[in-house]
Design a protein around this motif. Structure first.
Motif: not given
Length: 503
Positions: A92-97, A469-474
Motif C-alpha cells: 500500500a505504501l509503494l502504491a501511494s507513490f 485525499v485519495a491516499i488518505r481515503s485508503q
C-alpha cells in the motif's frame, strides 16, 4: 469546511463531475513517463520480493478445506503473521507513490481485442446448458442410486471439485462461463416465464441469504460425504431456483436472487478475459474492479463480505484450534437442555453469524472512517460501495488457496467418475500434493490482497480529485485488508483437524 457533510447533494454531484475533469493529463492516455514507469516497476519488484519472502518462511500450512493434515510452523508464528501483514502494508505504501492518473487509467483501460464470438455464441450457450442439464440430472440420480463412497461418487465429485472448486477458479482466472453452463436457466428457458416484477427493495439480499444458507448446510449436514443427502439438497435448491425464475423471470432471478449466478458474476470481474460488444477482450487482471456500476447496493457489499467470511470460517473450524474452540463452547453451553449435537449446531451457527457480522461491520466502519479522514461530501455508503469490488480479489485469493489442493488431489477420481459415471471404480485414485505445494496457499492469499490494494488505490484516484485525499481515503481499508490477511495466514498456519460433533 462546510458545517454539514450530508445536506448538500448538489455539491457531491459537482465533486463527482470534477473527478472526471480534474488532473487529466493533456498527453494521450497511452503515453506514460519513464519516471512513472520506473516507479511501477519498483512497486511490482518489491511486492514480488515480499511475497516470495513470506511464502518461503511460512511454508508450513496446508489445505484447510481438503481436511489433510498440516505441519507445524518451523518459525515463530508472530514472525510469520507480521511478515504477511507487512507485505500488505508495504505494498500500500509503494502504491501511494503511483499518483499519475493518466498512467492508472492506462493500466485499467488497456485491452487486447480478440475474436468475434456473436456468430457462434448462441449455439455454444445451448450446448453448454444442455450439458449442464444432463450433468444435473446425473448428479441427482447417481447420488440417490449410485455408490455412497464420497471419492467414487459422481455427485460429490462434480459438486465440490467442479462447481465448488474448479469453475470459480476458471471464472476469476479466465472468465465467467456460468451463463453458458447454468442448467437451471436451461430448464427455465423451456418453461413459461412469469411476468411478476422482481421487488427492487429486495436488491440482492436473497442471494446473500442463499449463499450463507448454502455454506451453513455444507458445514452442518454431511453433504460432502453422503451422496444421497447431497442429491436431496440439490433437488431442494433446484425447486426454489426454478420456481423463482418462473415467477419473476429468469433475467431478474439470476441477476439478483440466485447465489450461484451472483457469485460467478462477481468473480468474473477479477478475470482478464471478458466478452464485450460481441468480442472476447483481454485485460489486465482486476481491471474491472474499479467500475462504479459493479457494486450498487448494500446487499452487494454484504455478498462480497460473505465470500470472504465463508472461506475464513470453513478454514477455521477445520483446524485444531477451531475444533478446541467449538468443544469448549459446547461444554460451556451445557445447561441440561438439548443433546450435545443440537448444542454444537447452535454454536457452529452462532460463530458463523457473529463472525460474518464482525467482518461486515469492520468493512463498513472503514467507509465511515475514510469519509471522516477525507472530509468529503461523498457519503460513507458510496465510499464503501466503490472500494468493495477490490475485496473480490481477496476472495479469489482465498478460494484459490483453499481449493487448489482439493482439486488436484481428487482430479483422478473425478476423471474416473466422468468416464464411467454409472460404475466408477470401488477404490478410486487420489493424489497427494508434494510438500512445496503447500507454500502456494500463502502466495495465493498474498497475491489476492496485493491485487486488492492496487484496485483500491486506482478506485481512490477515480473517486477523489485530490491526490492527498485519495491516499488518505485508503488507510482504513488497508487496515481492514491487513486484518483479513493476518487472520487468513493464521488459519493456514494451524494444524488441521476434523470439526467435532458433526456427522
Amino acid at each position: 469546511m462546510p458545517s454539514s457533510l450530508d445536506s448538500n447533494t448538489t455539491a457531491e454531484e459537482s465533486e463527482t463531475k470534477q473527478v472526471e475533469t480534474r488532473h487529466i493529463s493533456k498527453r494521450p492516455i497511452w503515453v506514460v513517463s519513464n519516471t512513472k514507469l520506473r516507479i511501477f516497476i519498483q512497486f511490482v519488484t518489491w511486492v514480488s520480493i515480499l511475497t516470495l519472502f513470506t511464502g518461503t518462511v511460512a511454508a508450513g500450512n496446508g489445505m484447510t478445506l481438503s481436511k489433510q493434515p498440516r505441519d507445524t510452523l518451523a518459525i515463530p508464528r508472530w514472525l510469520y503473521l507480521a511478515t504477511g501483514g507487512a507485505a500488505i502494508g508495504a505494498s500500500a505504501l509503494l502504491a501511494s507513490f503511483v499518483t499519475d492518473r493518466a498512467f492508472i487509467r492506462y493500466l485499467h483501460n488497456w485491452s487486447l481485442p480478440g475474436p468475434t464470438v456473436d456468430d457462434w455464441w448462441t449455439p455454444i450457450r445451448w450446448i453448454g446448458r444442455s450439458l449442464g442439464v444432463v450433468v444435473l440430472g446425473l448428479a441427482v440420480y447417481l447420488g440417490l442410486t449410485g455408490p455412497q463412497l464420497p471419492t467414487a461418487s459422481f455427485t460429490i465429485l462434480v459438486t465440490f471439485v467442479v462447481v465448488r472448486a474448479g469453475l470459480p477458479m476458471l471464472t476469476y482466472l479466465g472468465g465467467n462461463v456460468w451463463p453458458v453452463l447454468n442448467p437451471w436457466r436451461g430448464i427455465v428457458s423451456l418453461l413459461p416465464a412469469g411476468h411478476r416484477p422482481y421487488p427492487e427493495e429486495l436488491a440482492r439480499w436473497p442471494a446473500v441469504g442463499g449463499l450463507l444458507l448454502l455454506v451453513w448446510i455444507e458445514v452442518i449436514f454431511p453433504v460432502s460425504t453422503i451422496p444421497s443427502i447431497l442429491s436431496i439438497a440439490i433437488l431442494g435448491y433446484s425447486a426454489v431456483t426454478i420456481a423463482g425464475a418462473v415467477l419473476f423471470g429468469p433475467d431478474a432471478w439470476f441477476e439478483n436472487a440466485d447465489p450461484i449466478s451472483v457469485l460467478f458474476r462477481f468473480f468474473g470481474a477479477v478475470a482478464p478475459l471478458k466478452r464485450r460488444d460481441g468480442k472476447l477482450t483481454v485485460k489486465l487482471p482486476g481491471s474491472d474492479l474499479t467500475d462504479s456500476d459493479l457494486i450498487t447496493d448494500t446487499s452487494d457489499v454484504a455478498f462480497v463480505i460473505a465470500l470472504i467470511w465463508e472461506l475464513t470460517y470453513s478454514g477455521f473450524i477445520t483446524t485444531k484450534t477451531g475444533a478446541a474452540t467449538i468443544e469448549a463452547l459446547v461444554s460451556l453451553s451445557n445447561i441440561g437442555v438439548g443433546s450435545v449435537q443440537i448444542r454444537a449446531i447452535f454454536i457452529y451457527t452462532l460463530l458463523f453469524v457473529s463472525g460474518y457480522v464482525v467482518f461486515f461491520a469492520g468493512y463498513w466502519y472503514a467507509g465511515v472512517l475514510s469519509r471522516r479522514r477525507t472530509g468529503t461530501y461523498i457519503t460513507a455508503k458510496r465510499i464503501a460501495f466503490r472500494f468493495a469490488p477490490s475485496l473480490l480479489a481477496i476472495a479469489a485469493g482465498y478460494h484459490l488457496a483453499h481449493y487448489t489442493g482439493l482439486a488436484v488431489s481428487l482430479s483422478p477420481a473425478l476423471g474416473m467418475a466422468i468416464v464411467s459415471p454409472l460404475s466408477p471404480p470401488a477404490n478410486p485414485l487420489t493424489l497427494s500434493p508434494p510438500g512445496w505445494f503447500e507454500g502456494l496457499s500463502i502466495a495465493y492469499v498474498l497475491v489476492g490482497h496485493l491485487l486488492a490494494i492496487w484496485a483500491a488505490h486506482a478506485t481512490a484516484y477515480e473517486l477523489f480529485s485530490s491526490r492527498l485525499v485519495a491516499i488518505r481515503s485508503q488507510y482504513p481499508f488497508v487496515a481492514v485488508m491487513i486484518g483479513y490477511t493476518v487472520i487468513s495466514l493464521w488459519i493456514l498456519s494451524l494444524p488441521g483437524a476434523t470439526p467435532p460433533y458433526l456427522p
